[in-house]
Design a protein around this motif. Structure first.
Motif, short mmCIF file in Angstrom:
data_model
loop_
_atom_site.label_atom_id
_atom_site.label_comp_id
_atom_site.label_asym_id
_atom_site.label_seq_id
_atom_site.Cartn_x
_atom_site.Cartn_y
_atom_site.Cartn_z
N SER A 52 3.44 -14.23 8.93
CA SER A 52 2.15 -14.00 8.13
C SER A 52 1.24 -13.34 8.77
O SER A 52 1.53 -12.78 10.07
N ASP A 53 -0.29 -13.85 8.12
CA ASP A 53 -1.25 -12.49 8.84
C ASP A 53 -1.13 -13.70 10.16
O ASP A 53 -1.10 -12.70 11.37
N THR A 54 -1.11 -14.40 10.26
CA THR A 54 -2.24 -15.53 11.02
C THR A 54 -1.22 -15.24 12.67
O THR A 54 -1.74 -14.67 13.35
N LEU A 56 0.77 -12.48 13.27
CA LEU A 56 0.69 -11.26 12.86
C LEU A 56 -0.13 -11.12 14.27
O LEU A 56 -0.12 -9.84 15.26
N ASP A 57 -1.44 -11.73 13.52
CA ASP A 57 -2.54 -11.61 14.86
C ASP A 57 -2.33 -12.08 16.38
O ASP A 57 -2.58 -11.41 17.42
N THR A 61 -2.18 -10.54 19.85
CA THR A 61 -3.03 -10.40 21.07
C THR A 61 -2.27 -11.43 22.13
O THR A 61 -2.34 -11.35 23.62
N ARG A 81 -6.01 -4.70 12.60
CA ARG A 81 -6.30 -5.55 12.94
C ARG A 81 -6.35 -6.60 11.32
O ARG A 81 -6.93 -7.85 11.30
N THR A 82 -7.87 -5.50 10.62
CA THR A 82 -8.42 -5.76 9.90
C THR A 82 -8.20 -5.67 8.53
O THR A 82 -7.73 -6.80 7.96
N ASN A 83 -6.46 -5.43 8.34
CA ASN A 83 -6.13 -5.13 7.34
C ASN A 83 -4.80 -6.66 7.83
O ASN A 83 -5.16 -7.30 6.39
N ARG A 84 -4.84 -6.62 8.81
CA ARG A 84 -3.31 -7.53 8.96
C ARG A 84 -2.63 -7.67 7.75
O ARG A 84 -1.61 -9.22 7.48
N GLU A 85 -1.24 -6.69 7.69
CA GLU A 85 -0.26 -5.74 7.80
C GLU A 85 0.90 -4.96 8.74
O GLU A 85 1.70 -5.65 8.35
N VAL A 87 -0.07 -4.09 12.99
CA VAL A 87 -0.65 -3.72 14.08
C VAL A 87 -0.65 -3.29 14.81
O VAL A 87 1.27 -3.01 15.12
#
Length: 132
Positions: A52-54, A56-57, A61, A81-85, A87
């Motif tokens: 998920s994008d969550t 991924l972030d 981190t 980070r802004t596109n979240r697909e 990184v």
């Protein structure tokens, strides 16, 4: 070329990146050793998947925190980070690629660097099984 018994900084950095990925249950972690390839842009590409994008972030981190904790280094460049697909964390000698699963299949970086020595990292307990 004489090889030193002391690990290269890029070897240590690669291990820290993998550890950060494992802490957030990244799937399908692959280490591409590019050291022996002519004109390679880095010593290592480390690739993993997030569901998920969550996640991924969170993986990105965790990698940044793990590396900073021991080396006091931040990525030279960070993108996506802004596109979240997808990184990318660029530590110059080591580049971490964190993909959503469908984007990883689309870009197929492992195939682009097919001459590299590829090591699949075994999943940690509780992590999603590897997708082949």
């Amino acid at each position: 070329m004489k090889h030193n018994k002391i690990q290269d900084n890029s070897d240590i950095l690669a291990e820290l990146v993998v550890k950060g990925m494992q802490e957030r249950k990244a799937a399908d972690i692959v280490v591409l050793n590019l050291k022996s390839l002519k004109n390679a842009v880095a010593d290592y590409f480390i690739i993993c998947s997030a569901s998920s994008d969550t996640q991924l972030d969170a993986i990105a981190t965790a990698v940044e925190e793990e590396v900073y904790k021991l080396t006091k280094e931040n990525p030279w460049q960070s993108e996506g980070r802004t596109n979240r697909e997808w990184v990318v964390l660029d530590y110059v000698d080591v580049v971490a690629h964190i993909f959503l699963k469908d984007k990883r299949n689309f870009y197929a970086l492992e195939e682009l660097w097919g001459d590299a020595e590829i090591t699949e990292v075994a999943p940690t307990e509780g992590a999603a099984p590897a997708q082949v």
